[in-house]
Design an enzyme around this catalytic site. Structure first.
Site, PDB file in Angstrom:
ATOM      1  N   SER A   1       9.157 -55.776 107.939  1.00  0.00           N
ATOM      2  CA  SER A   1       9.336 -56.877 106.999  1.00  0.00           C
ATOM      3  C   SER A   1       8.340 -58.002 107.293  1.00  0.00           C
ATOM      4  O   SER A   1       7.143 -57.783 107.227  1.00  0.00           O
ATOM      5  CB  SER A   1      10.788 -57.350 107.032  1.00  0.00           C
ATOM      6  OG  SER A   1      11.061 -58.088 105.882  1.00  0.00           O
TER       7      SER A   1
ATOM      8  N   ASP B   1      13.949 -50.898  98.313  1.00  0.00           N
ATOM      9  CA  ASP B   1      14.087 -51.941  99.322  1.00  0.00           C
ATOM     10  C   ASP B   1      14.373 -53.261  98.616  1.00  0.00           C
ATOM     11  O   ASP B   1      13.605 -53.687  97.763  1.00  0.00           O
ATOM     12  CB  ASP B   1      12.796 -52.033 100.143  1.00  0.00           C
ATOM     13  CG  ASP B   1      12.905 -52.954 101.352  1.00  0.00           C
ATOM     14  OD1 ASP B   1      13.528 -54.032 101.235  1.00  0.00           O
ATOM     15  OD2 ASP B   1      12.361 -52.606 102.411  1.00  0.00           O
TER      16      ASP B   1
ATOM     17  N   HIS C   1      16.597 -51.691 103.566  1.00  0.00           N
ATOM     18  CA  HIS C   1      15.418 -52.462 103.974  1.00  0.00           C
ATOM     19  C   HIS C   1      14.725 -51.780 105.143  1.00  0.00           C
ATOM     20  O   HIS C   1      15.297 -51.667 106.223  1.00  0.00           O
ATOM     21  CB  HIS C   1      15.867 -53.874 104.357  1.00  0.00           C
ATOM     22  CG  HIS C   1      14.746 -54.809 104.682  1.00  0.00           C
ATOM     23  ND1 HIS C   1      13.547 -54.807 104.002  1.00  0.00           N
ATOM     24  CD2 HIS C   1      14.636 -55.788 105.610  1.00  0.00           C
ATOM     25  CE1 HIS C   1      12.768 -55.747 104.491  1.00  0.00           C
ATOM     26  NE2 HIS C   1      13.400 -56.352 105.475  1.00  0.00           N
TER      27      HIS C   1
END
Length: 530
Positions: free
Chosen positions: A244, A470, A498
């Site tokens: 991320s 996601d 995610h």
């Protein structure tokens, strides 16, 4: 839940539940992926300027920084068999004589299982911004991919302003409770005033409690810190897995130091070229997509409280959120569940499928007048402890996001003007996420970053992993980053949640492991099924 912009998430807590997840986060679901809106004469946000290319730094270490690159790194036993160390970096790379920061790091030495040759260090970052890489490594190292554990020392360094690295501080626990409860769907001027006041209080608290570090927690500075650590570890090149926001940090490193890139994996990628309004709007759409996937699964379950069609599910959610907005529900102890916390609880469950049963139960409980289960999900998002304390996560999140890029919106009028587009992108979450994007407007320090592209010309191959549904880092962002990087290679996971690596998908795990351990690139266009 006021906050910067993109709802990004660190998942150290999820990692302890058996997932090697991570992401970005915000004290309101937050974090701006890139860009800014500038005020125009009609109160709307003007178009952001075109992104600029990120330029590499000189390959030679400047003489003024040589001492940092040559300092001794002394590992000491700590924390359940891990080794810990601290090292110095300049507060301001442009003025190294102005002072130092101390960063904290941890490592788990390679175990060499099966006679595997040690390949050096592998830095791990769980995202955020604001996630503690030290805590993440301590949480996941024992269950990390065995072939990777055998080959690499697993290393985590808390980025500047985070955890054990000169942490940013902003609000007391009781004031954070108040902050997370403020509505992000203001219905009148009074609601807007309360939201703005909460954002201003947060910003003022950070300025009062954090000192000069507050102006030096940018992603570029954190990437430069990683290069100092690379040298102190004795590695010619940086091997790295970032998730991320950790993908933005890794891509930034690659752009600044392309010749020093080793084996790099960027999972759940961010697109550094987007302006903040576009980034937040597309992220809202990502959560809408994830919600639809949850609903589809829910309606195959006997305990689903959302009716039998997607339309009915949306009506159930809207009715519940609206009801809580009018009258908060009993929550946990003396704490009530507010509208913003209810939305945060729903969004928290979009990060991982294993949270979906908990969300079904929480929604049913809320429909019956009990807000406790949804409040627990909201608390989990913020990593609120049972004693009412909060970690440094959300403070660092705001500080990094607001320094990295100018604010998405400068005034409430700009948010109001943008609401139709946000609602079109995400009928259920767009309003909240538009108002969340106002927070950096009141930040006390001017942003130092701008939207940019990362080419990293000359870097070794970089593997980018994207998940099709996601919620926090939409798949299109991974496609964009892989396309920008001169040596980018995209791996697609057709699934939910995610990030993808380490989530027990054999196709993704095998592709990444072969790359990390054998330097074998995934097949071109590799697409892994759920």
């Amino acid at each position: 839940m006021p906050q910067p912009a993109a709802l990004l998430r660190t998942v150290t807590a999820l990692a302890t539940a058996g997932l090697l997840l991570a992401g970005c986060s915000g004290a309101r679901p937050a974090g701006s992926p890139a860009g800014h809106g500038l005020p125009s004469s009609d109160g709307r946000a003007a178009a952001a300027p075109a992104p600029v290319p990120l330029q590499p730094l000189p390959t030679e270490v400047p003489a003024a920084l040589a001492g940092y690159y040559r300092q001794p790194l002394s590992w000491q036993p700590c924390d359940n068999g891990f080794q810990c160390a601290g090292f110095k970096v300049p507060l301001d790379y442009d003025h190294p004589a102005s002072g130092d920061l101390t960063l904290g790091a941890v490592r788990r030495p390679a175990d060499g299982a099966g006679g595997q040759q040690r390949l050096g260090s592998l830095l791990l970052n769980p995202g955020g911004p604001g996630g503690s890489a030290v805590e993440y490594v301590e949480a996941v190292a024992g269950g990390y991919q065995p072939v990777v554990r055998a080959a690499y020392d697993l290393v985590g360094v808390d980025p500047r302003g985070v955890g054990r690295s000169s942490p940013v501080n902003c609000l007391s626990g009781d004031r954070m409770d108040a902050y997370t409860a403020v509505a992000t769907t203001p219905r009148d001027q009074g609601g807007i005033d309360r939201l703005v006041a909460a954002d201003r209080e947060f910003a003022a608290g950070c300025q009062a409690r954090s000192g000069p570090v507050l102006g030096h927690v940018s992603t570029v500075e954190a990437a430069r810190d990683m290069d100092v650590l690379r040298a102190l570890l004795g590695d010619q090149r940086l091997n790295y897995v970032g998730k991320s926001y950790g993908t933005l940090l890794g891509a930034t490193y690659a752009g600044l130091f392309p010749s020093r890139v080793g084996r790099m994996v960027l999972d759940g990628a961010m697109d550094p070229s987007m302006d903040a309004v576009t980034g937040n709007r597309t992220q809202a759409a990502g959560f809408e997509t994830a919600w639809a996937a949850f609903v589809k699964d829910c309606q195959t379950r006997s305990d689903c409280p959302l009716g039998s069609t997607e339309q009915q599910a949306g009506q159930h959610l809207d009715a519940l959120i609206g009801s809580v907005g009018r009258q908060p529900l009993p929550g946990l102890g003396t704490r009530q569940l507010t509208e913003s916390q209810a939305v945060t609880g729903v969004l928290e469950a979009m990060y991982a499928e294993f949270l979906w049963p908990q969300l079904r139960t929480a929604l049913a409980a809320a429909q019956n007048g009990d807000g406790g289960p949804l409040l627990r999900l909201s608390d989990s998002y913020y990593e609120r402890s049972a004693d009412g304390s909060y970690p440094n996560l959300m403070f660092a999140n705001m500080a990094v996001n607001c320094l990295d890029l100018p604010p998405a919106f400068s005034t409430p009028d700009q948010v109001t003007a943008a609401l139709p587009q946000f609602r079109q992108a995400s009928p259920h979450f767009g309003t909240d996420m538009a108002w969340m994007a106002l927070s950096c407007a009141y930040w006390p320090i001017r942003a130092t970053g701008v939207p940019h592209t990362v080419r990293a010309a000359g870097a070794a191959p970089i593997v980018v992993v994207g998940t099709t549904r996601d919620p926090a880092t939409p798949y299109a962002w991974a496609q964009a980053l892989a396309g920008q990087l001169e040596s980018g290679h995209l791996v697609t996971y057709d699934g939910d949640g995610h990030t993808a690596y380490g989530r027990h998908n054999d196709c993704v795990d095998s592709a990444v492991n072969h790359y990390l351990v054998e330097d074998q690139l995934p097949a071109a266009g590799l697409r892994c099924a759920k």
